[in-house]
Design a protein around this motif. Sequence first.
Motif, mmCIF file in Angstrom:
data_model
loop_
_atom_site.group_PDB
_atom_site.id
_atom_site.type_symbol
_atom_site.label_atom_id
_atom_site.label_comp_id
_atom_site.label_asym_id
_atom_site.label_seq_id
_atom_site.Cartn_x
_atom_site.Cartn_y
_atom_site.Cartn_z
ATOM 1 N N THR A 35 0.866 -1.126 -0.022
ATOM 2 C CA THR A 35 0.200 0.178 0.006
ATOM 3 C C THR A 35 0.868 1.234 0.062
ATOM 4 O OG1 THR A 35 -1.792 -1.136 1.322
ATOM 5 C CG2 THR A 35 -1.873 1.224 1.220
ATOM 6 N N LEU A 36 1.844 1.170 0.847
ATOM 7 C CA LEU A 36 2.759 2.394 0.781
ATOM 8 C C LEU A 36 3.425 2.476 -0.554
ATOM 9 C CD1 LEU A 36 4.360 4.558 2.257
ATOM 10 C CD2 LEU A 36 6.113 3.051 2.851
ATOM 11 N N ALA A 37 3.855 1.435 -1.133
ATOM 12 C CA ALA A 37 4.637 1.602 -2.508
ATOM 13 C C ALA A 37 3.639 2.197 -3.424
ATOM 14 C CB ALA A 37 4.886 0.178 -3.020
ATOM 15 N N ALA A 38 2.208 1.909 -3.276
ATOM 16 C CA ALA A 38 1.172 2.216 -4.364
ATOM 17 C C ALA A 38 0.822 3.885 -4.192
ATOM 18 C CB ALA A 38 -0.007 1.566 -4.513
ATOM 19 N N LEU A 39 1.117 4.385 -2.930
ATOM 20 C CA LEU A 39 0.979 5.647 -2.503
ATOM 21 C C LEU A 39 1.969 6.412 -3.017
ATOM 22 C CD1 LEU A 39 -0.798 5.226 1.308
ATOM 23 C CD2 LEU A 39 -1.814 6.196 -0.989
ATOM 24 N N ILE A 40 3.359 6.049 -2.832
ATOM 25 C CA ILE A 40 4.472 6.802 -3.142
ATOM 26 C C ILE A 40 4.480 6.794 -4.817
ATOM 27 C CG2 ILE A 40 6.981 6.538 -3.355
ATOM 28 C CD1 ILE A 40 6.967 5.423 -0.640
ATOM 29 N N GLU A 41 4.019 5.737 -5.428
ATOM 30 C CA GLU A 41 3.908 5.903 -7.090
ATOM 31 C C GLU A 41 3.075 6.939 -7.472
ATOM 32 O OE1 GLU A 41 2.987 2.654 -10.723
ATOM 33 O OE2 GLU A 41 3.428 1.925 -8.650
ATOM 34 N N ASN A 42 1.683 6.705 -6.918
ATOM 35 C CA ASN A 42 0.612 7.534 -7.506
ATOM 36 C C ASN A 42 0.553 8.846 -6.919
ATOM 37 O OD1 ASN A 42 -0.068 5.429 -9.090
ATOM 38 N ND2 ASN A 42 -1.383 4.178 -7.033
ATOM 39 N N GLY A 43 1.146 8.963 -5.646
ATOM 40 C CA GLY A 43 1.133 10.266 -4.910
ATOM 41 C C GLY A 43 -0.054 10.108 -3.656
ATOM 42 N N ARG A 44 0.386 10.426 -2.511
ATOM 43 C CA ARG A 44 -0.332 10.307 -1.386
ATOM 44 C C ARG A 44 -1.577 10.852 -1.268
ATOM 45 N NH1 ARG A 44 2.624 14.707 3.028
ATOM 46 N NH2 ARG A 44 2.942 16.142 1.442
ATOM 47 N N GLY A 45 -2.059 11.900 -2.132
ATOM 48 C CA GLY A 45 -3.336 12.148 -2.332
ATOM 49 C C GLY A 45 -4.229 11.370 -3.217
ATOM 50 N N ALA A 46 -3.758 10.579 -4.102
ATOM 51 C CA ALA A 46 -4.452 10.079 -5.214
ATOM 52 C C ALA A 46 -4.896 8.683 -4.516
ATOM 53 C CB ALA A 46 -3.587 9.762 -6.218
ATOM 54 N N ARG A 47 -5.941 8.786 -3.878
ATOM 55 C CA ARG A 47 -6.672 7.632 -2.836
ATOM 56 C C ARG A 47 -7.509 6.886 -3.861
ATOM 57 N NH1 ARG A 47 -5.829 8.601 2.634
ATOM 58 N NH2 ARG A 47 -3.978 9.984 2.905
ATOM 59 N N GLN A 48 -8.239 7.236 -4.789
ATOM 60 C CA GLN A 48 -8.958 6.706 -5.589
ATOM 61 C C GLN A 48 -8.214 5.656 -6.536
ATOM 62 O OE1 GLN A 48 -12.323 6.265 -5.545
ATOM 63 N NE2 GLN A 48 -13.008 7.598 -4.203
ATOM 64 N N GLN A 49 -7.247 6.342 -7.223
ATOM 65 C CA GLN A 49 -6.337 5.582 -8.162
ATOM 66 C C GLN A 49 -5.580 4.685 -7.315
ATOM 67 O OE1 GLN A 49 -3.572 8.294 -10.258
ATOM 68 N NE2 GLN A 49 -2.451 6.522 -11.022
ATOM 69 N N THR A 50 -4.955 4.832 -6.174
ATOM 70 C CA THR A 50 -4.467 3.667 -5.410
ATOM 71 C C THR A 50 -5.197 2.490 -5.101
ATOM 72 O OG1 THR A 50 -2.691 5.437 -4.488
ATOM 73 C CG2 THR A 50 -3.148 3.418 -3.468
ATOM 74 N N ALA A 51 -6.315 3.055 -4.660
ATOM 75 C CA ALA A 51 -7.088 1.926 -4.392
ATOM 76 C C ALA A 51 -7.687 0.926 -5.509
ATOM 77 C CB ALA A 51 -8.761 2.376 -3.809
ATOM 78 N N LYS A 52 -7.787 1.777 -6.757
ATOM 79 C CA LYS A 52 -8.218 1.040 -8.043
ATOM 80 C C LYS A 52 -6.968 -0.271 -8.139
ATOM 81 C CE LYS A 52 -9.591 1.565 -12.639
ATOM 82 N NZ LYS A 52 -10.045 2.631 -13.838
#
Length: 504
Positions: A439-456
């Motif tokens: 989850t942390l890796a995805a947040l760093i890749e997408n940006g910590r504010g991009a919650r919808q994109q990260t969840a997808k």
Amino acid sequence: MKVGQANDIAVFVQFNQLVAEASDEQSILRLLLDTVDAFIPHVDMAIVYLYDENQKVLRLGAGTGVSVQSLRQLAFKPGESLTGKVFLSKKPYLCLGKHDVKRKMANISPENWKWFREGTYKLDVTSSINVPFLSNGRCLGTFTLNRYSSSIPFHKKDVAIALGLAHQAALAIENVRLHQALAYSDAKETLAQSLHDGGLEHVLTRLEQLVHTPCTIEASVKEDEAIPIIRKRKRLGYLRPRQPLATLSVVDRNILEFAALMLASELEKQYDDYEQGLHRRNCAFQDLLNGDYRSVESLSRAPIYCFVLAGGVSDNIALTRQIETTVQAYFPNGHFSVYEGRYVVLASSCAYIDQLATYLQRHYHLVVGLSRPRMIADVASSYREAVLAAEMKSDAPLVRYQTLGCRRLWPSLDEQTKRDFVIDYLQPLLDLEPDYIATLAALIENGRGARQQTAKQLHIHVNTLYQRVKRIEQVLDISFQNERQWLQLMIAYELYVDGHTETP
């Protein structure tokens, strides 16, 4: 004349005509095996063994009713078993019972017995005909007919028929071999003249006409795809036909082998010249690092790029030359050299670097590290940047120094310092289930504010993502909204990834 006899004569005449027209040995052997049933009933196994002049043994030529794969392992010496006895004596053998068969096979070697039993499915042969493959008094091999499904043995007239068929097939094979020898001789003369008239390219053009498929000289291929080019026990490359090697005729393979032998001396001269030229360029690059720019005056007027091809420099000079040829196709004015076990290129542009890097990774498993553009006076710094980029752990074919961010600093840190930083800022998270570090890796890749994109990306509901974020903040005792803490967490994660071959 009876109807049956007339039919037999017609079949025999047709057989003679077909084998006389056949252009290769396998076609002749297949005709023989397909025809024997028309004359001799209840043939359960039909096998042809041909004498290998080089190995001095009899090997399988063709067979029906047997395991060809197993029988290909057989290597009968003259005089060994029924096959070797027939070959040596040039006389037919008729075995009327299984005990007679075993007695005449008594001196077979244990290895050959093993493969013979596997090849004949461990069936007991009750009757066997073995006749020589004679052409003009010369024995080319043997022809065997076995019966196991019937208690009735073969008859003497069956032996006479087998002898007649084998004789016609042997004559046809002798003619094919003579034709092949003449074709091979003509091809050798043609290729030798081509080398004299026009060098390697002329030879390859002529070779394509001779074997009816384009051929190239490759530095590295699978062993069964090409003919090795060897000179003084040194492998200089491979001669590779576009058509699969296994599908070529004996003559074409012989022509390729001669061409490889002939090309070896020419390639050796070319590689010696190339190696000397490469050595001069390697020395020039060393001078360049020491401030002497005379060898690359064409690159001294504008910023230049340095790119390093990492993954190991091969001792195979042919491979190095092939890699340089590939680089030159994308960067015709680039300066190619080998330094500190790496391929190094200096170029005034990086316009096609992505395409080159993709090709090099696919074909040579190399990674390209690209420096920032600098003037030639700073080439030492460019080289260090390219090396650092190339040796960063990455699955990408191209790593640009400019995009490394804080990872540029890693080489200046000792391993203990990096491990301590990961432990201090990330270890509690690593102790949780793998989902959290992912989850942390995805947040760093997408940006910590991009919650919808990260969840997808993680295939989870956005509420589940919020719960995970809250859990991460809790175990690390930080807030993702605190810029300093978020920066420290990202650095710790990058250090963790750098120290592990598998990323979350």
